[in-house]
Write a protein that holds these residues in place. Structure first.
Motif, PDB file in Angstrom:
ATOM      1  N   ASN A 115      61.760 -72.998  55.870  1.00  0.00           N
ATOM      2  CA  ASN A 115      61.540 -71.776  55.914  1.00  0.00           C
ATOM      3  C   ASN A 115      60.928 -71.065  54.648  1.00  0.00           C
ATOM      4  O   ASN A 115      60.073 -70.376  55.027  1.00  0.00           O
ATOM      5  CB  ASN A 115      62.704 -70.863  56.405  1.00  0.00           C
ATOM      6  CG  ASN A 115      63.095 -71.559  57.727  1.00  0.00           C
ATOM      7  OD1 ASN A 115      62.506 -71.722  58.614  1.00  0.00           O
ATOM      8  ND2 ASN A 115      64.446 -70.827  58.261  1.00  0.00           N
ATOM      9  N   TRP A 117      59.567 -72.668  52.188  1.00  0.00           N
ATOM     10  CA  TRP A 117      58.246 -73.167  51.844  1.00  0.00           C
ATOM     11  C   TRP A 117      56.934 -73.045  52.738  1.00  0.00           C
ATOM     12  O   TRP A 117      55.674 -72.706  52.296  1.00  0.00           O
ATOM     13  CB  TRP A 117      58.164 -74.568  51.653  1.00  0.00           C
ATOM     14  CG  TRP A 117      59.198 -75.270  50.333  1.00  0.00           C
ATOM     15  CD1 TRP A 117      59.757 -74.213  49.220  1.00  0.00           C
ATOM     16  CD2 TRP A 117      59.233 -76.232  49.793  1.00  0.00           C
ATOM     17  NE1 TRP A 117      60.160 -74.789  48.489  1.00  0.00           N
ATOM     18  CE2 TRP A 117      60.094 -75.995  48.567  1.00  0.00           C
ATOM     19  CE3 TRP A 117      58.800 -77.643  50.168  1.00  0.00           C
ATOM     20  CZ2 TRP A 117      60.309 -77.360  47.864  1.00  0.00           C
ATOM     21  CZ3 TRP A 117      59.280 -78.413  49.589  1.00  0.00           C
ATOM     22  CH2 TRP A 117      59.958 -78.435  48.235  1.00  0.00           C
ATOM     23  N   PHE A 118      57.272 -72.855  54.034  1.00  0.00           N
ATOM     24  CA  PHE A 118      56.211 -72.690  55.111  1.00  0.00           C
ATOM     25  C   PHE A 118      56.163 -71.456  55.962  1.00  0.00           C
ATOM     26  O   PHE A 118      55.840 -71.444  57.015  1.00  0.00           O
ATOM     27  CB  PHE A 118      56.528 -73.879  56.081  1.00  0.00           C
ATOM     28  CG  PHE A 118      56.207 -75.270  55.053  1.00  0.00           C
ATOM     29  CD1 PHE A 118      55.147 -75.696  55.127  1.00  0.00           C
ATOM     30  CD2 PHE A 118      57.270 -76.084  54.879  1.00  0.00           C
ATOM     31  CE1 PHE A 118      55.096 -77.156  54.565  1.00  0.00           C
ATOM     32  CE2 PHE A 118      57.280 -77.104  54.270  1.00  0.00           C
ATOM     33  CZ  PHE A 118      56.003 -77.714  54.247  1.00  0.00           C
ATOM     34  N   SER A 119      56.847 -70.464  55.318  1.00  0.00           N
ATOM     35  CA  SER A 119      56.690 -69.090  55.747  1.00  0.00           C
ATOM     36  C   SER A 119      55.295 -68.497  56.004  1.00  0.00           C
ATOM     37  O   SER A 119      55.411 -67.489  56.800  1.00  0.00           O
ATOM     38  CB  SER A 119      57.784 -68.016  55.440  1.00  0.00           C
ATOM     39  OG  SER A 119      57.342 -67.951  53.931  1.00  0.00           O
ATOM     40  N   TRP A 120      54.333 -69.143  55.378  1.00  0.00           N
ATOM     41  CA  TRP A 120      52.983 -68.491  55.722  1.00  0.00           C
ATOM     42  C   TRP A 120      52.433 -69.001  56.895  1.00  0.00           C
ATOM     43  O   TRP A 120      51.365 -68.425  57.323  1.00  0.00           O
ATOM     44  CB  TRP A 120      52.223 -69.217  54.124  1.00  0.00           C
ATOM     45  CG  TRP A 120      52.265 -70.694  54.098  1.00  0.00           C
ATOM     46  CD1 TRP A 120      53.277 -71.195  53.395  1.00  0.00           C
ATOM     47  CD2 TRP A 120      51.493 -71.382  54.825  1.00  0.00           C
ATOM     48  NE1 TRP A 120      52.890 -72.625  53.540  1.00  0.00           N
ATOM     49  CE2 TRP A 120      51.958 -72.774  54.333  1.00  0.00           C
ATOM     50  CE3 TRP A 120      50.320 -71.439  55.479  1.00  0.00           C
ATOM     51  CZ2 TRP A 120      51.218 -73.736  54.546  1.00  0.00           C
ATOM     52  CZ3 TRP A 120      49.539 -72.821  55.879  1.00  0.00           C
ATOM     53  CH2 TRP A 120      49.879 -73.797  55.243  1.00  0.00           C
ATOM     54  N   LEU A 121      53.004 -69.820  57.426  1.00  0.00           N
ATOM     55  CA  LEU A 121      52.599 -70.398  58.834  1.00  0.00           C
ATOM     56  C   LEU A 121      52.849 -69.320  59.804  1.00  0.00           C
ATOM     57  O   LEU A 121      54.128 -68.752  59.702  1.00  0.00           O
ATOM     58  CB  LEU A 121      53.108 -71.779  59.179  1.00  0.00           C
ATOM     59  CG  LEU A 121      52.659 -72.931  58.411  1.00  0.00           C
ATOM     60  CD1 LEU A 121      53.325 -74.136  58.753  1.00  0.00           C
ATOM     61  CD2 LEU A 121      51.100 -73.128  58.636  1.00  0.00           C
ATOM     62  N   PRO A 122      52.142 -68.972  60.961  1.00  0.00           N
ATOM     63  CA  PRO A 122      52.387 -67.999  61.831  1.00  0.00           C
ATOM     64  C   PRO A 122      53.795 -68.036  62.504  1.00  0.00           C
ATOM     65  O   PRO A 122      54.291 -67.310  63.180  1.00  0.00           O
ATOM     66  CB  PRO A 122      50.990 -67.992  62.621  1.00  0.00           C
ATOM     67  CG  PRO A 122      50.471 -69.255  62.312  1.00  0.00           C
ATOM     68  CD  PRO A 122      50.912 -69.557  60.953  1.00  0.00           C
TER      69      PRO A 122
END
Length: 276
Positions: A115, A117-122
């Motif tokens: 969550n 590391w990749f929270s920039w994904l929608p």
């Protein structure tokens, strides 16, 4: 092979014809194919079979693409070839239970890094609960499976890639073929037998998925597979008759799957071995 496989298979087939609970071994009753009728008429059986098919199709498809890319790298690289090949194959050397625990931690709501590391994904937020609903949990299971077994796919494809004639590739270059044309017209057709073997091995393995589900969800959020359903019947509920029937159905499903894959690829194995 007969001692190791034939006897257990015949024993499972025999027990599947009985109502047999391990907690009451004296009350064993012959009921014929009633266990099979009960299993095939139960919605849970079909739900678990659907989960198994989804996991198998998605993981094998993704592994085929990524594994082929890894195989190309391992085949073409010149500098530090041993280090690169070893690095790619490391995940496959890790015990499945260990990797499943690692991915369970990675997808954890409170302590995991996915969550963050990749929270920039929608579709990922800082508070995404990966084990809070069916499809998020299925995604986490499939990611762990892909990470663990893609190196095996790459290893099989590397063996097939090494059999493609460099003279044919060079001839295609001379004829002006682009990289994509060489891939689709020369490399992949000559790798059909290797691709079939890789897909067959991985599909059969993925169809029997158990470890990742047992560790990461224990079947919660409707993530049970066919193997996990069989485990619950035999180990948790001591239903040897029903569990044996489910194992026989799983075996028959694997046979149908293997037959379908072989027919789909239509590989002439005698020609692939150089006999034709």
């Amino acid at each position: 092979m007969l001692l190791v496989t034939a006897y257990p298979m015949l024993q499972a087939l025999y027990l599947s014809l009985f109502r047999y609970r391990l907690t009451n071994p004296d009350d064993r009753q012959f009921i014929g194919f009633d266990n099979y009728v009960t299993a095939l008429s139960d919605q849970l059986f079909w739900q678990d079979l659907w989960n198994t098919v989804v996991i198998m199709v998605v993981t094998v498809a993704v592994e085929l693409v990524i594994g082929f890319a890894f195989a190309m790298v391992m085949h073409r690289v010149i500098f530090a070839r041993g280090v690169i090949r070893t690095s790619i194959l490391i995940p496959y050397g890790i015990i499945t239970v260990v990797s499943a625990f690692a991915w369970q931690f990675a997808f954890s709501l409170n302590n995991g890094f996915v969550n963050g590391w990749f929270s920039w994904l929608p579709w990922i937020a800082a508070d995404t609960n990966w084990f809070g609903d069916h499809w998020h949990a299925m995604f986490a299971i499939m990611v762990s499976e892909i990470w663990k077994t893609t190196p095996f796919m790459a290893l099989l494809l590397l063996a097939g890639l090494s059999q493609v004639s460099e003279d044919m590739i060079e001839a295609a270059k001379v004829d002006g073929a682009t990289w994509w044309q060489r891939l689709w017209k020369v490399i992949l057709p000559n790798m059909r037998a290797a691709i079939m073997v890789a897909v067959l091995f991985r599909a059969l393995d993925a169809f029997r998925i158990f470890d990742n589900i047992f560790v990461m969800t224990k079947g919660a959020q409707e993530t049970e597979s066919s193997s996990f359903l069989t485990y619950r019947q035999v180990i948790e509920q001591f239903q040897l008759g029903m569990g044996s029937a489910l194992s026989v159905l799983l075996f028959l499903s694997v046979l149908v799957l293997a037959y379908g894959i072989v027919k789909l690829f239509r590989v002439d194995l005698s020609q692939a071995r150089g006999e034709g």
